[in-house]
Every structure is written in C-alpha cells, then in structure tokens.
Enzyme design. Structure first.
Site, mmCIF file in Angstrom:
data_model
loop_
_atom_site.group_PDB
_atom_site.id
_atom_site.type_symbol
_atom_site.label_atom_id
_atom_site.label_comp_id
_atom_site.label_asym_id
_atom_site.label_seq_id
_atom_site.Cartn_x
_atom_site.Cartn_y
_atom_site.Cartn_z
ATOM 1 N N VAL A 67 -0.525 4.022 -1.261
ATOM 2 C CA VAL A 67 -1.721 3.431 -1.857
ATOM 3 C C VAL A 67 -1.487 3.295 -3.354
ATOM 4 O O VAL A 67 -0.827 4.155 -3.964
ATOM 5 C CB VAL A 67 -2.976 4.293 -1.579
ATOM 6 C CG1 VAL A 67 -4.219 3.689 -2.227
ATOM 7 C CG2 VAL A 67 -3.180 4.443 -0.076
ATOM 8 N N GLU A 68 -2.023 2.255 -3.968
ATOM 9 C CA GLU A 68 -1.763 1.948 -5.375
ATOM 10 C C GLU A 68 -1.988 3.118 -6.319
ATOM 11 O O GLU A 68 -1.274 3.290 -7.304
ATOM 12 C CB GLU A 68 -2.636 0.774 -5.840
ATOM 13 C CG GLU A 68 -2.223 -0.568 -5.271
ATOM 14 C CD GLU A 68 -3.013 -0.930 -4.036
ATOM 15 O OE1 GLU A 68 -3.607 -2.008 -4.009
ATOM 16 O OE2 GLU A 68 -3.039 -0.110 -3.081
ATOM 17 N N SER A 69 -3.006 3.927 -6.040
ATOM 18 C CA SER A 69 -3.355 5.012 -6.958
ATOM 19 C C SER A 69 -2.366 6.165 -6.933
ATOM 20 O O SER A 69 -2.428 7.050 -7.789
ATOM 21 C CB SER A 69 -4.754 5.536 -6.621
ATOM 22 O OG SER A 69 -4.815 5.942 -5.269
ATOM 23 N N GLY A 70 -1.452 6.195 -5.948
ATOM 24 C CA GLY A 70 -0.407 7.216 -5.945
ATOM 25 C C GLY A 70 -0.110 7.925 -4.644
ATOM 26 O O GLY A 70 0.980 8.485 -4.491
ATOM 27 N N PHE A 90 3.485 1.843 -8.978
ATOM 28 C CA PHE A 90 3.656 0.402 -9.158
ATOM 29 C C PHE A 90 5.090 0.017 -9.494
ATOM 30 O O PHE A 90 5.489 -1.132 -9.286
ATOM 31 C CB PHE A 90 2.675 -0.131 -10.205
ATOM 32 C CG PHE A 90 1.358 -0.518 -9.586
ATOM 33 C CD1 PHE A 90 1.177 -1.783 -9.054
ATOM 34 C CD2 PHE A 90 0.327 0.395 -9.489
ATOM 35 C CE1 PHE A 90 -0.014 -2.137 -8.448
ATOM 36 C CE2 PHE A 90 -0.875 0.053 -8.884
ATOM 37 C CZ PHE A 90 -1.046 -1.216 -8.362
#
Length: 546
Positions: free
Chosen positions: A347-350, A378
């Site tokens: 997921v993008e947030s980590g 990212f």
C-alpha cells in the site's frame, strides 16, 4: 539544567501552536487519518478563531490529513462559510477527495490550489532537506501534470501566483520534470510515544509515511523552521529502543499529548493491533472468505489470474500494488484462494502484505508483515521494483491513455496513480466497462446485461491524461485493461480486444459501446469460465509445480 531543557519540549497544545507565525509554510503528516496530527490542526485553527493568528498559512499535505467531516474537512467547511477568512492562503494537496468543501474553495479561487502525485510530494520533502531545489523525475510527462498541459495548477489563482511550479528540464537529450514548492517552515507530525528528549516512535500507528522527512525539510537551511509532534504518551529518556525511533529528538522542538479521540489509527479505527502489525491475524478470521460472486469479483478475479500467470512465468512470488476501488479486492480474492503467500501486496503509505482497508481507512492494512516509509515505498513503484500493479480507471481512450478520476467540476486529485502507473513494469487497469446505473447479473456461468450503464468509459479522448500510454510503450510496459465483459491489451497500434465474457455479444455489448474501434485479436477468446462460477477458482492447483 539538561533535565529542564528536555522537559521544556513537552507543552500544552495552546503553547505549541502559539509558536507558529503568520504566513508560515506548514507541512502536515497524514495519509487520511493515519499519522494525522488531528489535535494539533484543530488547536491551530482554534487559535486563529480566537486571535486572528496565525493567518496566511500555506499548507503542504500528502495526501491529506482528514476524513469526511473530520479535521481539515471540518475546518474547510467553516472557512468556506466565512467570506473574509484569512487562515489559509493556499494548499499543495495530492488527494483532496475526502474534503468536498476544500475542493469548492479551490474551484472558486478562494485559495491557491496545486496538486502533485503522492510519491513526488513524498520525495519533495526529502530533496528539500538535502538543499536541492525540488524533485527531478519523468513522472507526469505527457499528462495533466506536464507544464505544457495543466502543470499541477488547480485554479486560476495558482496559475497567477505560481507558488508551486513544474518545469521541463532537458538532461542529455531526455526530458524530465522539476517539481518545486516552498520549503516548509513548520512541520506538524505525529507518533505514538515521545520521550523527554523528543524522540518519536510509531509502534501503534498503521503507517509513519514521511514524518522524518517533514521534520528534516523544516529544519534544513535556509530559514530553519520548527517541528511540533503530536503523540499519545510520554516516556522517560532514555527508555525507548533506538531502533524504534522514527524521528530523533534533536529534530523535534515541541511535543503535545493528544486526547484519545483525536489520535485515531484511521478514520474508523481507534486502535487495532492488527493494523500496526503488532498482531498478525489468522487467515481464517478474514471475512473475505465469504465474498459474494458479482461483477466486481469477476474483475478482481481476472486481475488475480493475470498475476498468477506472472507467478508461474517468473517461478516465484510477486510483489504488487493494488489501488483503491476494485483492485483492493484482489487481495481478498487471493486470500480466499489461499494465494496470499504468492501475491505480496503493498500500500502506498508503507504496509507490505495483509488486507488493505477501503474508503477513508485506505492506507491501513490488517495484518501487514512489514511497514516502511512512504518515500521508500514509492521508490519501489517509480523504480519498477514491484512486479505489477492494478489500478482503477474512469476513462480509457483509443491510444490507451487513462484518466482515473478527473472530471469537470471535480478535484479528487491524482493520489499515487501517476507514479505507480509510470513505474510498474506491468499495469493491469481494472474497472467496469460502462458507468452509471446498471444491472449486471451472472447466471449459469455467463454474464447477463439486464440494463447497461449509460456512460461510456472507452472514449475517443480522455478528459485529462493521468497515465500516458505512449510513455508506457516507450518504457516497454505490459499494459492490460480488464473489465467484467472484455479484456484489452495495449500495443503500438492501440488497444486490442483479446477476450470477452461468456454470454456477451461482442458487437452489441462491447464494440457498439465504445467511442472508437479497437483492433480485434486473431486469437479472440472467451474469458476463463471459472471467473463466472461460485466457489474457488482452484488457482492454487495451477501453481503447485512452483
């Protein structure tokens, strides 16, 4: 004396926000409500209402520290109803979608509005901390972010003032984009625990995004700023494990302890140890094991089928990203099929692994096996470290360009889409074939269109290009567009129709519902019949030889 100096860092909220001056550039952490310093933001606005200061603030948020009806959305609603508001002068925001009122303020030129991709903004804080002018990347070329198109400006006020700007830079005959914005002079961040020196840990958070980089950017020369951290609790110095500390105390000026109601793990979760990775739940406890058969599941299954084919091709588990909407359901189907050890999600947030949550809780995962920083995540996307990604789409044009969310009068923002779609070596765009009110049924292993959506999604030209297909082809990407009734592949000649759903009339239900005519594969075939049947697809049996 040292003890006195350390204790001065721990302040009441009113004392901390008094340190913020007029016209500050304020960087705020928060992936929705994950690591969002909600208490600090509300107290900052409360001081403005009481004193008229600080005013003229420019916010840099990534993607946005709010949920519908909370924090920034709540504040924006009050500001919108005040024609003389002086609290906000502008905002750089990567996803304003959770605050319709903030969108209206931008659309009506009440404040400056700028947007970038989440990944680019994450790297911006790290690059500014290094003393560089901004982020140099090829992400955004040939899209609405390109300065030859919209340049990331969301309104006329932004175009006029150009506080944030994107420029084309040529290096050795190759084009790049340079993203620039003001260096933050204030950083509002959040963690779980702070000790008396100001060391910050995040053991109960679902993510820690780029809180370190926000602090570094604020502290960097020139014009060194201040860092204020919201935490849940205070520990004695030096009792914290050094390897648990995400922001070292010397980078933090002040610490504020927040009441529990303003320190949510996510929009709808106060605290769940499965979200922070403190507890990994048994697979059998997941409700996804009972997901019903519908067209959303058909699309998610078809994406998973593509990923399992990739597992077989590479002979190893694959690392993927799944975007919001239907792609998030791919992880649920993988768990249902017992394939979660073969398709490793991010997921993008980590977070790595687990089941990604949806809606305003997006950014958190139930049971991740690892959580890294958002800029590092990212890097996995932009650099093609992942093996594949699946993202949603709203429009696809005849060249294969994709618009995931932008419409006239609507400003949800690009989110992480530009970076992920640019960098992933394989892109599986997923969504329904048409939009609008529709009734689609699955009967006896076939797709039945009782009432089709009136809005065509395969159009001559997308409203705004967010994924540039020509650049994807240049990079050698494998790109597939998956719907409940048709599967297309991107080629140098445009889109090629490769599969259709059983029970579908290709001419009537596919070609006549497109604003352009795709190429037809010589090997045009029906979609796998298992997609349209109840029960397991048996995909685990397909990879037993690995």
């Amino acid at each position: 004396m040292e003890e006195l100096r350390m204790m001065r860092k721990i302040l009441k909220s009113e004392e901390a926000v008094e340190k913020i001056s007029d016209n500050s550039v304020v960087a705020i952490s928060g992936f929705n409500l994950l690591v969002a310093p909600e208490y600090l933001i509300l107290k900052l606005y409360e001081r403005y209402k009481q004193t008229g200061h600080p005013k003229g603030l420019f916010l840099e948020v990534n993607p946005i520290p709010t949920a519908p009806g909370r924090v920034l959305d709540k504040i924006a609603t009050e500001l919108y109803n005040d024609p003389d508001q002086e609290f906000l002068s502008g905002i750089l925001v990567t996803y304003p979608g959770w605050s319709p009122t903030l969108q209206k303020m931008i659309q009506e030129n009440r404040i400056e509005g700028y947007t970038w991709s989440i990944g680019t903004a994450s790297w911006f804080f790290r690059e500014v901390a290094r003393g560089l002018p901004g982020v140099l990347t090829r992400v955004g070329l040939g899209t609405f972010l390109d300065p030859r198109e919209d340049g990331g400006y969301l309104n006329e006020l932004a175009k006029k003032r150009k506080r944030c700007k994107i420029e084309v830079v040529n290096i050795q005959g190759r084009e790049y984009l340079l993203y620039q914005a003001p260096k933050p002079t204030v950083a509002l961040i959040r963690g779980t625990t702070a000790d008396e020196l100001g060391n910050i840990t995040t053991e109960k958070e679902g993510s820690f995004t780029e809180i370190l980089n926000l602090a570094q950017a604020s502290k960097a020369e020139p014009n060194k700023g201040i860092v204020i951290a919201q935490v849940e609790r205070i520990a004695r110095y030096p009792s914290l494990n050094p390897q648990d500390i995400k922001v070292p105390g010397p980078l933090v000026d002040y610490v504020v302890v927040a009441p529990p109601e303003f320190h949510m793990q996510s929009a709808n979760i106060h605290y769940d140890p499965r979200v922070s990775g403190e507890l990994i739940p048994p697979i059998t406890s997941n409700p996804a094991l009972k997901s019903p058969l519908n067209t959303r599941k058909v699309i998610a299954r078809r994406v998973l089928l593509e990923m399992i084919n990739l597992v077989k091709k590479l002979g190893k588990p694959i690392l993927v990203n799944l975007g919001i909407g239907i792609p998030t359901e791919v992880a649920e189907i993988a768990t249902e099929e017992g394939l979660q050890e073969y398709v490793l999600t991010t997921v993008e947030s980590g977070p790595f692994g687990g089941i990604a949550l949806k809606g305003p809780d997006f950014g958190a995962s139930i049971g991740p096996f690892a959580i890294i920083s958002q800029p590092d995540q990212f890097a996995n996307y932009e650099g093609g470290v992942i093996d594949a990604a699946s993202l949603g789409f709203m429009e696809v044009d005849e060249k294969g360009n994709v618009n995931p969310s932008l419409l006239p009068g609507r400003l949800p923002g690009p989110g992480g889409f530009p970076v992920i779609s640019y960098g992933s070596p394989r892109m599986f765009f997923a969504g329904h074939f048409t939009a609008g009110e529709k009734k689609l049924e699955i009967r006896n292993g076939k797709l039945k269109i009782v009432k089709d959506g009136e809005i065509e999604k395969f159009v001559k030209n997308v409203y705004k290009i967010v994924y540039n297909a020509a650049l994807g082809l240049e990079k050698g990407q494998e790109v597939i567009y998956i719907t409940e009734r048709a599967v297309f592949r991107l080629t140098e000649k445009g889109l090629v129709l490769e599969e259709y759903a059983p029970g579908i009339d290709v001419d009537k239900d596919i070609l006549d519902r497109m604003q352009f005519q795709p190429k037809i594969s010589r090997k045009l075939d029906e979609m796998d019949e298992r997609l349209f049947k109840k029960g397991l697809m048996g995909l685990k049996e397909d990879i037993k030889t690995i």
